[in-house]
Design a protein around this motif. Structure first.
Motif, short mmCIF file in Angstrom:
data_model
loop_
_atom_site.label_atom_id
_atom_site.label_comp_id
_atom_site.label_asym_id
_atom_site.label_seq_id
_atom_site.Cartn_x
_atom_site.Cartn_y
_atom_site.Cartn_z
N GLN A 180 0.62 9.17 9.28
CA GLN A 180 1.20 9.61 8.01
C GLN A 180 2.63 9.14 7.82
OE1 GLN A 180 2.33 13.80 6.83
NE2 GLN A 180 0.39 13.62 5.71
N ALA A 181 3.45 9.18 8.87
CA ALA A 181 4.85 8.75 8.74
C ALA A 181 4.94 7.26 8.39
CB ALA A 181 5.61 9.04 10.02
N ILE A 182 4.06 6.46 9.00
CA ILE A 182 4.04 5.02 8.72
C ILE A 182 3.59 4.77 7.29
CG2 ILE A 182 2.86 2.87 9.29
CD1 ILE A 182 2.91 3.75 12.21
N LEU A 183 2.55 5.50 6.87
CA LEU A 183 2.04 5.33 5.51
C LEU A 183 3.10 5.74 4.48
CD1 LEU A 183 -0.22 4.70 3.52
CD2 LEU A 183 -1.06 7.04 3.83
N LYS A 184 3.80 6.82 4.74
CA LYS A 184 4.84 7.27 3.81
C LYS A 184 5.93 6.21 3.67
CE LYS A 184 8.03 11.09 2.90
NZ LYS A 184 8.54 12.40 3.34
N ARG A 185 6.35 5.64 4.77
CA ARG A 185 7.38 4.60 4.73
C ARG A 185 6.86 3.37 3.98
NH1 ARG A 185 9.50 0.37 8.23
NH2 ARG A 185 11.79 0.33 8.14
N ARG A 186 5.62 2.99 4.25
CA ARG A 186 5.01 1.84 3.57
C ARG A 186 4.95 2.07 2.07
NH1 ARG A 186 -1.02 0.82 5.26
NH2 ARG A 186 0.00 0.41 7.27
N LEU A 187 4.49 3.22 1.65
CA LEU A 187 4.39 3.53 0.23
C LEU A 187 5.76 3.48 -0.44
CD1 LEU A 187 1.81 6.46 0.38
CD2 LEU A 187 1.49 4.31 -0.87
N SER A 188 6.75 4.05 0.22
CA SER A 188 8.08 4.10 -0.37
C SER A 188 8.66 2.70 -0.55
CB SER A 188 9.00 4.96 0.51
OG SER A 188 10.22 5.21 -0.14
N PHE A 189 8.55 1.87 0.48
CA PHE A 189 9.07 0.50 0.35
C PHE A 189 8.28 -0.30 -0.67
CE2 PHE A 189 11.24 0.92 4.61
CZ PHE A 189 12.51 0.64 4.13
N ASP A 190 6.96 -0.17 -0.68
CA ASP A 190 6.14 -0.97 -1.58
C ASP A 190 6.31 -0.57 -3.04
OD1 ASP A 190 5.15 -2.54 0.41
OD2 ASP A 190 3.15 -1.64 0.48
N LEU A 191 6.56 0.71 -3.30
CA LEU A 191 6.60 1.17 -4.69
C LEU A 191 8.01 1.25 -5.27
CD1 LEU A 191 3.79 3.86 -4.91
CD2 LEU A 191 3.67 1.38 -5.08
N ILE A 192 9.00 1.60 -4.45
CA ILE A 192 10.36 1.70 -5.01
C ILE A 192 11.38 0.86 -4.25
CG2 ILE A 192 9.90 3.99 -5.96
CD1 ILE A 192 11.66 5.15 -3.69
N GLY A 193 10.97 0.23 -3.15
CA GLY A 193 11.88 -0.66 -2.42
C GLY A 193 12.96 0.05 -1.65
N LEU A 194 12.76 1.31 -1.34
CA LEU A 194 13.73 2.09 -0.56
C LEU A 194 12.98 2.91 0.49
CD1 LEU A 194 15.98 3.51 -3.43
CD2 LEU A 194 16.62 1.74 -1.78
N PRO A 195 13.68 3.33 1.57
CA PRO A 195 13.04 4.20 2.55
C PRO A 195 12.77 5.57 1.95
CG PRO A 195 15.10 3.25 3.39
CD PRO A 195 15.07 3.02 1.93
N PRO A 196 11.89 6.35 2.57
CA PRO A 196 11.69 7.73 2.10
C PRO A 196 13.00 8.50 2.14
CG PRO A 196 9.99 7.10 3.68
CD PRO A 196 11.03 6.02 3.71
N SER A 197 13.15 9.43 1.21
CA SER A 197 14.39 10.20 1.15
C SER A 197 14.48 11.25 2.25
CB SER A 197 14.51 10.88 -0.22
OG SER A 197 13.38 11.71 -0.46
N ASP A 198 13.35 11.57 2.88
CA ASP A 198 13.35 12.52 3.99
C ASP A 198 12.19 12.19 4.91
OD1 ASP A 198 10.87 14.11 3.23
OD2 ASP A 198 12.11 14.46 1.45
N SER A 199 12.15 12.83 6.07
CA SER A 199 11.11 12.56 7.06
C SER A 199 10.04 13.63 7.10
CB SER A 199 11.75 12.43 8.46
OG SER A 199 12.48 13.62 8.78
N SER A 200 9.98 14.45 6.06
CA SER A 200 8.95 15.50 6.02
C SER A 200 7.58 14.89 5.79
CB SER A 200 9.27 16.49 4.90
OG SER A 200 9.24 15.85 3.63
N GLU A 201 6.54 15.62 6.15
CA GLU A 201 5.18 15.14 5.96
C GLU A 201 4.77 15.21 4.49
OE1 GLU A 201 2.35 17.04 8.44
OE2 GLU A 201 3.23 16.32 10.32
N MET A 202 3.88 14.33 4.11
CA MET A 202 3.35 14.36 2.75
C MET A 202 2.29 15.45 2.66
SD MET A 202 2.85 10.27 1.97
CE MET A 202 1.90 10.00 3.49
N SER A 203 2.50 16.43 1.79
CA SER A 203 1.49 17.48 1.63
C SER A 203 0.25 16.93 0.95
CB SER A 203 2.06 18.65 0.83
OG SER A 203 2.52 18.21 -0.44
N ASP A 204 0.45 15.96 0.07
CA ASP A 204 -0.67 15.33 -0.63
C ASP A 204 -0.26 13.89 -0.95
OD1 ASP A 204 -2.05 14.54 -3.38
OD2 ASP A 204 -3.34 16.00 -2.38
N VAL A 205 -1.04 12.93 -0.45
CA VAL A 205 -0.66 11.52 -0.63
C VAL A 205 -0.63 11.14 -2.10
CG1 VAL A 205 -1.30 9.13 -0.12
CG2 VAL A 205 -1.55 10.88 1.64
#
Length: 769
Positions: A180-205
């Motif tokens: 999940q942490a890898i997917l969250k980082r991937r989604l953030s970079f691919d969609l907005i070009g920035l790292p996630p704003s926090d390291s919390s888990e995604m409650s719903d992808v």
């Protein structure tokens, strides 16, 4: 001089064509091949009635082998290449009737200097003719049913079924789901070009994806992809005579693109506004302004010098045809300027049918620094609702201190100093068809060709003879009957999310390009894209929520059944196969802008607000006569000053395009200069020190600061081993500095800055899994 020995010839030819980048291919196709065809092939090709000097110039090996006088080209050595001497009229004089303009001569020098990359195939004697059957890309888009698969539990949607079917056909299985942490980082970079704003888990992808799609940073990330296609820049670039006039109003097009992606402007409308926004009705002055700005797509191209260039007008038109051909249709239409396309069903008549549309269009790029020998001055769009702007104070002292070598010519069009203006196009006063240019020469005219569209795509002729035809062109491009537009754009989106397209030659859907790896999936996505109103956000959302996108990038351990199937394959071949089947997610390097933005994000310095205007706004100057105009900035990289031949120094080491051609896929090659940049560049060093100051402001032990640094830079907790290595690094760095620095606070800052620079320079920061 003698011809090269066969063995040396083979090696030299292979070297010239090896690892050719898309930019190099485009340079040859747009600047070198047309000149060879027009000026040289009559006497130096397989079809010449009489071969001059036993020299062939229609194949790379023949150019390097040379003729009676020796090799015509020595890759990397323009001063020793006879073709350069000939076009310079330095001892040899070719073409014999008239010396080529300086800008073309300089193009040949630059081409040889870059290694003479030449994509022409060997041998030239047998030329591929356009196939009798339609190209796969010219066949109507189908709506195939998803195939049957064995593992029915794996797919989440129809997209996954198409992918899984190919995987199973090759005796493989998909990779595991990403953590999940890898997917969250991937989604953030691919969609907005920035790292996630926090390291919390995604409650719903899906909720997390929606939050990214609704972020204003989405348009900044995806708008930058389109700006690559649009060859966006804020200056003309070298016109062949070393002049580089500014485009002081180009930034408005940049902002238009970002806003269009944020508002999810339907792609068919997005195209229409850029091709014919001036001809579309508008509900308000603000909407009218936006549509005029959108037509900047057709005015942004790099233009050759007007001086001694009889083909200037047709060169501008060629750039406009190329951005539509390569950028929207995925076809090298420009190859039909001088002759019928060698491989694709694009006759020269079709090229000049399109050329007539743009010959009937006035292109408005502005004052061109009021430099007489470069592009002539043109008017600009005067905006009605846009705010007034003045030149930026940051660069005024630089410009004032560097007066031009000569007084610029008088402005042909006068506007108020703060008038809101925009580049773009409008219908010309004279609407006319274009006459066929024999061999691409505007002075050798044939019959007039009725304005129209590509016949191979079902295109007809322009119906409204009182208009240029751009409005009809825009409608034809997004017609459901046009088989290319949706396919090409869907493939561009797939490429940005996976690192490779379903068609690996995203600008070439012709015979010279690659066929799709998953043709049914490509058509399925194109059909759904059009059916859902050409919504870019819906397309991206559906792809990133697929099981295919959410696979891990880690290679799986071989299972027994797979081991039997691929027992004879090398591990590297298996990895390549898995990647081509999208049976695993590719680990990708971040682009130049995202690397810089991530460094600013890690240090806490990133200004998330959109920039206002541009450093070069309302300043018509020659960039080549000024020192660097780039200024320190903490805003996102998409807003930096993008000058041809003077791109932002923080971005150029990581393969930033030069904005002269349509770029679909960035070069991601690793270069030694990148490591030097990460070690020595002033921006990286300054950000490292600011990062260290941020950490030192927190009263904490070193191990807690190290943990904090990992969370800021890499978005994760440090492991126990990493914490220990960090402590060891700090201890050793401090001991090295203690002999030269007795000032403890400064030594502490330098020590932590070195540690922070190591994190900012790490592979983990620059790559996304």
């Amino acid at each position: 001089m003698k011809r090269l020995p066969p063995a040396l010839l083979l090696l030299t030819t292979l070297a010239a064509g090896a690892d050719m980048t898309p930019d190099q291919r485009a340079f040859f196709e747009s600047k070198i091949r047309p000149v060879l065809v027009k000026q040289c092939y009559e006497c130096h090709s397989q079809n010449s009635k009489k071969l001059g000097g036993k020299l062939l110039l229609d194949a790379p090996s023949e150019m390097i082998a040379g003729g009676e006088s020796g090799p015509a080209v020595i890759p990397g050595k323009p001063e020793e290449s006879l073709i350069v001497q000939a076009v310079r009229y330095d001892g040899l004089e070719m073409p014999p009737k008239k010396r080529l303009p300086d800008n073309i001569v300089n193009d040949f020098v630059e081409w040889v200097k870059m290694g003479a990359p030449d994509p022409r195939t060997e041998p030239p004697k047998i030329t591929k003719k356009a196939p009798q059957e339609p190209l796969w890309s010219l066949k109507p888009i189908s709506d195939p049913n998803p195939p049957k698969v064995q593992n029915t539990a794996w797919p989440r949607q129809s997209l996954d079924t198409f992918i899984l079917a190919k995987i199973e056909q090759n005796g493989l299985t998909p990779a595991a789901d990403a953590e999940q942490a890898i997917l969250k980082r991937r989604l953030s970079f691919d969609l907005i070009g920035l790292p996630p704003s926090d390291s919390s888990e995604m409650s719903d992808v899906s909720d997390y994806v929606d939050s990214l799609l609704n972020s204003p940073h989405f348009g900044e990330k995806w708008g930058r992809h389109w700006l690559d296609v649009a060859r966006y820049a804020e200056s003309n670039g070298n016109d062949g005579l070393s002049r580089n006039p500014s485009f002081p109003h180009a930034w408005r097009y940049r902002d238009y693109v970002i806003r269009a992606f944020n508002e999810d402007l339907p792609y068919d409308r997005f195209i229409a506004e850029q091709i014919a926004g001036d001809l579309l009705p508008a509900d308000s002055p603000a909407q009218r302004d936006r549509q005029l700005i959108a037509t900047g797509l057709l005015a942004l191209g790099a233009k050759p010098a007007k001086a001694m260039n009889e083909n200037f007008e047709m060169d501008v038109i060629a750039d406009q045809i190329n951005v539509i051909g390569s950028g929207i249709l995925g076809l090298s239409v420009g190859c039909a300027r001088c002759h019928d396309h060698k491989t694709d069903p694009i006759p020269t008549r079709d090229y000049y049918a399109l050329a007539g549309i743009f010959k009937s269009t006035e292109t408005m790029w502005g004052a061109a620094a009021r430099e007489g020998l470069t592009a002539p001055q043109t008017p600009l769009h005067e905006l009605q609702a846009a705010a007034k702007v003045m030149p930026r104070a940051e660069v005024e002292p630089i410009i004032a201190a560097n007066k031009p070598r000569k007084t610029p010519s008088k402005a042909s069009f006068s506007y108020a100093a703060d008038a809101p203006l925009a580049m773009g196009v409008r219908d010309a006063k004279k609407i006319e068809d274009c006459k066929l240019n024999i061999d691409g020469e505007s002075k050798k005219l044939g019959a007039a060709i009725p304005r129209g569209f590509l016949s191979a795509c079902g295109g007809g002729t322009v119906a409204d003879l009182k208009q240029s035809g751009r409005l009809e062109l825009a409608k034809w491009l997004s017609s459901p009957q046009n088989p290319l537009t949706a396919r090409v754009f869907v493939n561009r989106v797939w490429l940005q999310l996976f690192g490779e397209g379903l068609v690996t030659t995203p600008n070439d859907f012709g015979l010279s390009g690659e066929r799709p790896t998953h043709p049914e999936l490509l058509d399925h996505l194109a059909t759904r894209f059009m059916r859902e109103g050409w919504s870019i956000k819906k397309l991206i959302r559906s792809i990133v929520l697929s099981r295919t996108y959410q696979q891990t990038s880690l290679e799986p351990r071989a299972k027994s059944v797979e081991s039997q199937t691929v027992a004879s394959r090398e591990a590297s071949e298996l990895s390549a196969l898995r990647s081509s089947l999208f049976a695993i997610h590719l680990r990708r390097r971040l682009d130049a802008e995202t690397i810089r933005d991530t460094m600013l994000f890690a240090t806490g310095d990133l200004n998330p607000q959109p920039a206002s205007g541009s450093l070069i706004q309302h300043r018509d100057v020659l960039i080549n006569e000024l020192p660097s105009l780039h200024q320190p900035s903490t805003q996102r990289s998409v807003y930096l000053l993008m000058l041809r031949n003077s791109m932002p120094p923080e971005l150029t080491p990581f393969n930033l395009p030069d904005a002269t051609t349509v770029v679909a896929q960035r070069d991601s090659s690793a270069l030694a200069t990148q490591s030097l940049y990460l070690l020595n560049n002033g921006f990286v060093i300054e950000q490292s020190r600011r990062f260290a100051k941020r950490l030192l402001q927190t009263p904490a032990d070193s191990d807690k600061r190290i943990a904090q640094a990992y969370r800021h830079a890499l978005g994760r907790d440090a492991t126990a081993a990493e914490l220990q290595r960090g402590l060891d690094f700090l201890r050793e760095a401090d001991s090295m500095l203690v002999s030269t620095q007795t000032d403890h606070p400064r030594r502490e800052l330098d020590t932590w800055a070195a540690f922070c620079q190591a994190l900012l320079a790490s592979n983990e920061l620059r790559y996304v899994d």
